[in-house]
Enzyme design. Structure first.
Site, PDB file in Angstrom:
ATOM      1  N   ASP A  20     -12.946  -0.258 -13.088  1.00  0.00           N
ATOM      2  CA  ASP A  20     -13.441  -0.870 -11.524  1.00  0.00           C
ATOM      3  C   ASP A  20     -12.724  -0.014 -11.151  1.00  0.00           C
ATOM      4  OD1 ASP A  20     -14.018  -3.095 -10.666  1.00  0.00           O
ATOM      5  OD2 ASP A  20     -12.276  -2.422  -9.615  1.00  0.00           O
TER       6      ASP A  20
ATOM      7  N   TYR B  86      -8.762   2.777  -3.012  1.00  0.00           N
ATOM      8  CA  TYR B  86      -7.490   3.330  -4.554  1.00  0.00           C
ATOM      9  C   TYR B  86      -7.628   4.544  -3.824  1.00  0.00           C
ATOM     10  CZ  TYR B  86      -9.369  -0.814  -5.948  1.00  0.00           C
ATOM     11  OH  TYR B  86      -9.535  -1.975  -6.457  1.00  0.00           O
TER      12      TYR B  86
ATOM     13  N   LYS C 122     -15.789   0.053  -4.461  1.00  0.00           N
ATOM     14  CA  LYS C 122     -15.788  -1.156  -3.209  1.00  0.00           C
ATOM     15  C   LYS C 122     -16.377   0.014  -2.422  1.00  0.00           C
ATOM     16  CE  LYS C 122     -13.387  -3.467  -7.275  1.00  0.00           C
ATOM     17  NZ  LYS C 122     -12.363  -2.464  -7.529  1.00  0.00           N
TER      18      LYS C 122
ATOM     19  N   HIS D  16     -15.264  -4.985  -0.518  1.00  0.00           N
ATOM     20  CA  HIS D  16     -14.252  -5.384  -1.006  1.00  0.00           C
ATOM     21  C   HIS D  16     -13.776  -6.896  -0.971  1.00  0.00           C
ATOM     22  CE1 HIS D  16     -10.958  -3.011  -2.634  1.00  0.00           C
ATOM     23  NE2 HIS D  16     -10.340  -3.725  -2.712  1.00  0.00           N
TER      24      HIS D  16
HETATM   25  N1  LIG Z   1     -11.209  -6.109  -5.336  1.00  0.00           N
HETATM   26  C1  LIG Z   1      -9.518  -6.463  -5.162  1.00  0.00           C
HETATM   27  O1  LIG Z   1      -9.162  -6.887  -3.809  1.00  0.00           O
HETATM   28  C2  LIG Z   1      -8.758  -5.494  -5.966  1.00  0.00           C
HETATM   29  C3  LIG Z   1      -7.205  -6.233  -6.009  1.00  0.00           C
HETATM   30  C4  LIG Z   1      -6.274  -6.339  -6.660  1.00  0.00           C
HETATM   31  C5  LIG Z   1      -6.949  -5.490  -7.795  1.00  0.00           C
HETATM   32  N2  LIG Z   1      -7.870  -5.465  -8.226  1.00  0.00           N
HETATM   33  C6  LIG Z   1      -8.697  -4.612  -9.568  1.00  0.00           C
HETATM   34  O2  LIG Z   1      -8.411  -5.173 -10.938  1.00  0.00           O
HETATM   35  C7  LIG Z   1      -7.566  -4.297 -11.445  1.00  0.00           C
HETATM   36  C8  LIG Z   1      -6.751  -4.899 -12.050  1.00  0.00           C
HETATM   37  O3  LIG Z   1      -5.475  -5.362 -11.308  1.00  0.00           O
HETATM   38  P1  LIG Z   1      -4.149  -4.975 -10.831  1.00  0.00           P
HETATM   39  O4  LIG Z   1      -4.060  -3.522 -11.752  1.00  0.00           O
HETATM   40  O5  LIG Z   1      -3.677  -5.507  -9.580  1.00  0.00           O
HETATM   41  O6  LIG Z   1      -2.929  -6.464 -11.610  1.00  0.00           O
HETATM   42  P2  LIG Z   1      -2.817  -5.952 -13.178  1.00  0.00           P
HETATM   43  O7  LIG Z   1      -3.847  -5.655 -14.181  1.00  0.00           O
HETATM   44  O8  LIG Z   1      -2.801  -8.158 -13.075  1.00  0.00           O
HETATM   45  O9  LIG Z   1      -2.094  -5.923 -13.745  1.00  0.00           O
HETATM   46  C9  LIG Z   1      -1.373  -4.688 -13.791  1.00  0.00           C
HETATM   47  C10 LIG Z   1      -0.006  -4.626 -13.779  1.00  0.00           C
HETATM   48  O10 LIG Z   1       0.352  -5.465 -15.335  1.00  0.00           O
HETATM   49  C11 LIG Z   1       1.523  -3.851 -16.089  1.00  0.00           C
HETATM   50  N3  LIG Z   1       0.817  -4.285 -17.048  1.00  0.00           N
HETATM   51  C12 LIG Z   1      -0.198  -3.817 -17.878  1.00  0.00           C
HETATM   52  N4  LIG Z   1      -0.837  -4.276 -19.517  1.00  0.00           N
HETATM   53  C13 LIG Z   1       0.992  -4.384 -20.044  1.00  0.00           C
HETATM   54  C14 LIG Z   1       1.252  -5.038 -20.850  1.00  0.00           C
HETATM   55  N5  LIG Z   1       0.616  -4.833 -21.985  1.00  0.00           N
HETATM   56  N6  LIG Z   1       2.149  -5.617 -21.079  1.00  0.00           N
HETATM   57  C15 LIG Z   1       3.280  -5.838 -19.728  1.00  0.00           C
HETATM   58  N7  LIG Z   1       2.352  -4.977 -18.822  1.00  0.00           N
HETATM   59  C16 LIG Z   1       1.464  -4.406 -19.000  1.00  0.00           C
HETATM   60  C17 LIG Z   1       0.901  -2.553 -15.417  1.00  0.00           C
HETATM   61  O11 LIG Z   1       2.249  -1.493 -15.546  1.00  0.00           O
HETATM   62  P3  LIG Z   1       1.972  -0.610 -16.154  1.00  0.00           P
HETATM   63  O12 LIG Z   1       1.050   0.214 -14.948  1.00  0.00           O
HETATM   64  O13 LIG Z   1       3.220   0.456 -15.449  1.00  0.00           O
HETATM   65  O14 LIG Z   1       1.124  -0.670 -17.628  1.00  0.00           O
HETATM   66  C18 LIG Z   1       0.654  -2.859 -14.147  1.00  0.00           C
HETATM   67  O15 LIG Z   1       1.596  -3.082 -13.405  1.00  0.00           O
HETATM   68  C19 LIG Z   1      -6.727  -3.589 -10.677  1.00  0.00           C
HETATM   69  O16 LIG Z   1      -6.611  -2.350 -11.384  1.00  0.00           O
HETATM   70  C20 LIG Z   1      -8.378  -2.607  -9.249  1.00  0.00           C
HETATM   71  O17 LIG Z   1      -9.336  -2.248 -10.030  1.00  0.00           O
HETATM   72  C21 LIG Z   1      -8.995  -5.189  -7.551  1.00  0.00           C
END
Ligand SMILES: NC(=O)c1ccc[n+]([C@@H]2O[C@H](COP(=O)([O-])OP(=O)(O)OC[C@H]3O[C@@H](n4cnc5c(N)ncnc54)[C@H](OP(=O)(O)O)[C@@H]3O)[C@@H](O)[C@H]2O)c1
Length: 280
Positions: A49, A54, A79, A112
């Protein structure tokens, strides 16, 4: 290249399928994206994704090309950025994303944000539906749409988004919006599934005990919870060992009582932007 992880597919309302667990790349630096996505593909993820905003579509594309994985085994989402919304600008924005990704098509193209400043989400949706007809986007959907934005497009279009990708994690479960979109068969994708690390999952009542009883981390419990809720989820990490950890969620099951404990941990805590005010 290792085999694909044993991840179930879900069927979308247009008949296409999507791996329920994928890998997100928000905040993966452009010069890190190729390494990170290459490792995720090696670990066995096949659903990536990304998004125009990004600024890492090129790195994602290089990792895909180098992987040698047949295109049909991958599920790639990108997106449309807010400033590209509009009937005339949407097709060119997809072409530009495809160019950066080095792909002929994406599996899923999303609006998005509704971005009320531009007032174009309805005409943009109609353009997305036309893009689906070209085959450059196999499926089309939306992200960060509230009930009223979904109602706006339902009023003019017979085609429903296949997904709405929204902020969703144990402290922000979005039950009302999920129920609203289910009437059109719109599946929910959870962004920020681990709360983006902006609060400690372990501070939610019961999470630590549930994790200990299964010999899993609280992050694995959260990911398992998304899956059992029927949500599509793609946690982000730049660390290979966490890529493995986050996918090691198919060898245990949360009981009905454990699911109820996590349901009760909802505290309506939005950690990201609100769709009504996200106009950048
Ligand atoms: N549509 C939208 O508006 C929107 C907005 C935000 C995100 N997204 C999508 O959703 C995806 C996921 O959301 P997100 O990246 O915002 O947040 P998330 O996946 O909830 O959290 C990512 C954070 O958690 C840490 N992490 C990951 N696995 C872990 C584990 N096993 N133990 C401890 N910490 C861990 C990562 O650190 P490290 O990298 O240091 O491991 C990072 O700081 C995004 O990458 C993106 O593709 C979409």
């Amino acid at each position: 290249m290792t085999d694909a992880l044993p991840i179930p597919n879900l069927t979308l309302s247009d008949g296409k399928t999507i791996p329920q667990l994928g890998f997100g790349v928000f905040l993966v630096e452009p010069d890190e994206a190729e390494r990170v996505v290459s490792e995720a593909l090696e670990v066995g993820y096949r659903h990536i994704d990304t998004a125009r905003v990004y600024k890492n579509e090129e790195g994602v594309g290089r990792a895909i090309a180098k992987s040698g994985i047949p295109r049909e085994e991958l599920f790639i989402t990108t997106k449309l950025w807010n400033s590209d919304q509009g009937a005339d600008t949407t097709p060119a924005a997809l072409d530009a994303s495809l160019e950066r990704l080095g792909l002929d098509y994406v599996d899923l193209y999303l609006i998005h944000w509704p971005a009320p400043k531009y007032g174009k989400h309805v005409e943009t949706w109609q353009a997305m539906v036309e893009l689906r007809e070209t085959g450059k986007a196999r499926s089309v959907g939306v992200s960060n749409f509230l009930e009223k934005h979904l109602d706006d497009i339902a009023a003019v279009s017979d085609v429903s988004p296949v997904v709405n990708q929204i902020e969703l994690h144990p402290a922000f479960q979005q039950r009302a919006l999920r129920a609203h979109q289910e009437q059109w068969g719109i599946r929910t994708e959870s962004w920020g599934p681990l709360g983006q690390g902006k609060y400690e999952l372990a501070e939610l009542p019961g999470l630590t005990d549930i994790a200990a009883s299964h010999g899993k981390s609280v992050q694995q419990v959260a990911i398992r919870w998304h899956l059992q809720e029927g949500l599509i989820v793609f946690p982000k990490t730049t660390q290979r060992e966490r890529m493995v950890e986050n996918a090691a969620v198919f060898d245990f099951e949360l009981s009905a009582d454990e699911m109820a404990t996590i349901a009760a941990a909802d505290r309506d805590q939005r950690v990201g932007s609100h769709p009504d005010t996200t106009d950048f």
